[in-house]
Design a protein around this motif. Structure first.
Motif, PDB file in Angstrom:
ATOM      1  N   GLY A 124       1.146  -1.336   0.158  1.00 38.91           N
ATOM      2  CA  GLY A 124      -0.162   0.137   0.021  1.00 38.91           C
ATOM      3  C   GLY A 124       0.903   1.276  -0.004  1.00 38.91           C
ATOM      4  O   GLY A 124       0.519   2.153  -0.157  1.00 38.91           O
ATOM      5  N   ALA A 125       2.080   0.911   0.256  1.00 36.91           N
ATOM      6  CA  ALA A 125       3.125   2.336   0.196  1.00 36.91           C
ATOM      7  C   ALA A 125       3.262   2.820  -1.309  1.00 36.91           C
ATOM      8  O   ALA A 125       3.374   2.090  -2.106  1.00 36.91           O
ATOM      9  N   SER A 126       3.474   4.314  -1.301  1.00 38.42           N
ATOM     10  CA  SER A 126       3.852   4.819  -2.538  1.00 38.42           C
ATOM     11  C   SER A 126       5.384   4.350  -2.936  1.00 38.42           C
ATOM     12  O   SER A 126       5.521   4.121  -4.228  1.00 38.42           O
ATOM     13  N   LEU A 127       6.142   4.225  -1.998  1.00 39.71           N
ATOM     14  CA  LEU A 127       7.643   3.732  -2.274  1.00 39.71           C
ATOM     15  C   LEU A 127       7.910   2.405  -1.455  1.00 39.71           C
ATOM     16  O   LEU A 127       7.874   2.577  -0.431  1.00 39.71           O
ATOM     17  N   ARG A 128       7.987   1.414  -2.135  1.00 42.21           N
ATOM     18  CA  ARG A 128       8.205   0.212  -1.328  1.00 42.21           C
ATOM     19  C   ARG A 128       9.493  -0.386  -1.324  1.00 42.21           C
ATOM     20  O   ARG A 128       9.926  -0.613  -2.690  1.00 42.21           O
ATOM     21  N   VAL A 129      10.008  -0.708  -0.308  1.00 42.54           N
ATOM     22  CA  VAL A 129      11.484  -1.389  -0.298  1.00 42.54           C
ATOM     23  C   VAL A 129      10.985  -3.000  -0.474  1.00 42.54           C
ATOM     24  O   VAL A 129      10.661  -3.570   0.600  1.00 42.54           O
ATOM     25  N   CYS A 130      11.588  -3.625  -1.420  1.00 41.77           N
ATOM     26  CA  CYS A 130      11.011  -4.740  -1.821  1.00 41.77           C
ATOM     27  C   CYS A 130      11.750  -5.861  -1.176  1.00 41.77           C
ATOM     28  O   CYS A 130      13.136  -5.650  -0.937  1.00 41.77           O
ATOM     29  N   PRO A 131      11.232  -6.919  -0.694  1.00 41.55           N
ATOM     30  CA  PRO A 131      11.873  -8.094  -0.324  1.00 41.55           C
ATOM     31  C   PRO A 131      12.996  -8.776  -1.330  1.00 41.55           C
ATOM     32  O   PRO A 131      12.735  -8.634  -2.585  1.00 41.55           O
ATOM     33  N   THR A 132      13.806  -9.559  -0.709  1.00 40.99           N
ATOM     34  CA  THR A 132      14.885 -10.071  -1.727  1.00 40.99           C
ATOM     35  C   THR A 132      14.795 -11.673  -1.744  1.00 40.99           C
ATOM     36  O   THR A 132      15.353 -12.387  -2.443  1.00 40.99           O
ATOM     37  N   PHE A 133      14.088 -12.399  -0.771  1.00 41.16           N
ATOM     38  CA  PHE A 133      13.874 -13.434  -0.848  1.00 41.16           C
ATOM     39  C   PHE A 133      15.278 -14.373  -0.503  1.00 41.16           C
ATOM     40  O   PHE A 133      15.405 -15.281  -1.517  1.00 41.16           O
ATOM     41  N   SER A 134      15.898 -13.858  -0.079  1.00 41.58           N
ATOM     42  CA  SER A 134      17.446 -14.465   0.113  1.00 41.58           C
ATOM     43  C   SER A 134      17.855 -14.345   1.761  1.00 41.58           C
ATOM     44  O   SER A 134      17.636 -12.977   2.083  1.00 41.58           O
ATOM     45  N   THR A 135      18.830 -14.980   1.910  1.00 39.61           N
ATOM     46  CA  THR A 135      19.806 -14.686   3.013  1.00 39.61           C
ATOM     47  C   THR A 135      21.116 -14.527   2.877  1.00 39.61           C
ATOM     48  O   THR A 135      22.045 -14.344   3.514  1.00 39.61           O
TER      49      THR A 135
END
Length: 426
Positions: free
Chosen positions: A305-316
């Protein structure tokens, strides 16, 4: 009677201030000459409205320009009657070859050049494209469903093949949340190529639908009560050696100092730049609560819902995280030229870098609301000196006149009627 054969044509075009691809065709055999002389263009052409007519123009009938195709940006686009058409995006220039101040492609190029020259950064970006496809019937419970994906028939495979034929690497094709809604994503590209490919991609989607006897529409929203067609821009950064520089585990939101300052510039100027990234009257029917679309000028981790989203990377793995780290700007739809939408991000981000802007703390809760109408967005843009500086006075005035006339033409129509007008165009 002597048999004749079809002659190959090239369409030199620009995605203009209305976000539509306009230009002229010429015989393919003349490409070498056209790379120097382009095709004829007049300043008032940039004032062609979304609906066709030039309602107002500051340029009148005087002045000659040229639209110069860029072969590196071009590709084949399918269409009706098994025809394939070569589309080449290009630059609008003066007769001496210098860039015209209102060229959308040059607007983006100027920002990218400054990003590299001042900060040693290159932007890697990609546009997610949502659209409505008329080749399937709407059914209940179709959101993200295999049923809708299956019923699209040849469309998805044809689209993937056409993208590859144009030199664009596909990533995904999915059934989306809205009625007969789909999304296509491709792999990210550096710099100007990202916007060039997005211009091609939209026309390839439309062309594939047309080749099957149907239509694909990128209209911002089909009805005021419906789900909108968004155009989300994912972006990250590379240094001049090609190394990723977006991620820092100790930075705000996990962002490097450069990425954080860049993002802060976007957040700071977001209410004003919405006039450029969500540039239709109907765009604001999408940016309402409960539509899974942004409503505030904010940044958040993994919040759609954010205008600017910091996306997940799906990694460790730290190296993988560094390569995959990216941000997603969600206040965009396809009424915006890709060059102007991406250019806005770059120019706003440059403001953050130049002035060392700082991001608001996570969960601060004081993010300003996005404008609720195109008229309000234009007022906010006029009140913020930054967009005027990015665009230059001539382009700023032309754009404001174009969009003000668009509002005037739609005045008095219901929201449903306005949605229908845009659906006919995009």
């Amino acid at each position: 009677m002597t048999a004749t054969s079809d002659e190959h044509l090239i369409f030199a075009g620009t995605s203009d201030l209305a976000g539509l691809v306009r230009g002229k065709g010429f015989p393919a055999r003349d490409l070498d000459d056209r790379r120097a002389t382009g095709v004829g263009y007049t300043a008032s052409n940039i004032m062609l409205s979304a609906f066709g007519p030039i309602y107002k123009t500051p340029f009148g009938t005087t002045g000659d320009l040229m639209l110069v195709p860029d072969p590196a940006a071009g590709g084949p686009v399918p269409g009706e009657d098994n025809q394939t058409h070569m589309l080449m995006p290009g630059d609008i220039r003066h007769e001496d070859g210098s860039a015209w101040s209102c060229c959308p492609r040059h607007f983006l190029r100027r920002g990218l050049d400054a990003l590299e020259q001042e900060f040693g950064l290159r932007m890697l970006s990609v546009f997610e494209q949502e659209f409505t496809y008329t080749g399937v019937a709407d059914r209940p419970a179709s959101s993200y469903a295999f049923d809708l994906f299956r019923r699209s028939g040849r469309f998805g495979p044809a689209l993937m093949g056409a993208l590859r034929a144009a030199g664009i690497e596909p990533d995904s094709f999915i059934a989306e949340a809205g009625d007969r809604q789909f999304e296509v994503t491709v792999c990210p590209r550096l710099g100007l190529a990202s916007a060039d490919e997005t211009v091609l991609l939209r026309e390839i989607v439309r062309g594939c639908a047309a080749s099957l006897g149907h239509r694909a529409s990128f209209t911002p929203i089909n009805s005021p009560d419906g789900i909108g067609n968004g155009t989300h821009i994912h972006f990250s950064f590379r240094d001049l050696s090609g190394q990723p520089v977006t991620y820092d585990p100790n930075g705000p939101f996990g962002l490097s100092p450069q990425a954080a300052a860049f993002a802060a510039g976007i957040v700071r100027h977001m209410p004003a730049m919405t006039a450029l990234t969500a540039p239709s009257v109907a765009s604001y029917y999408r940016l309402r609560p409960s539509k899974w679309a942004p409503t505030r000028a904010d940044i958040a981790l993994a919040d759609r819902g954010a205008s600017l989203r910091v996306c997940p990377t799906f990694s460790t793995d730290p190296d993988v995280i560094a390569r995959r780290a990216n941000l997603e700007f969600r206040v965009v739809d396809a009424a915006a030229s890709p060059y102007i939408a991406l250019g806005c991000l770059v120019h706003a981000g440059l403001e953050g870098l130049r002035h060392g802007l700082v991001l608001p703390a996570a969960g601060s809760g004081d993010a300003p609301p996005l404008p609720s109408s195109l008229a309000e967005a234009l007022s906010l843009m006029a009140a913020d000196p930054a967009p005027r500086a990015w665009m230059g006075q001539t382009m700023f005035d032309a754009y404001t006149m174009l969009k003000t006339s668009e509002i005037e033409v739609l005045s008095g129509l219901s929201e449903d009627e306005i949605c229908r007008r845009y659906a006919e165009v995009y």
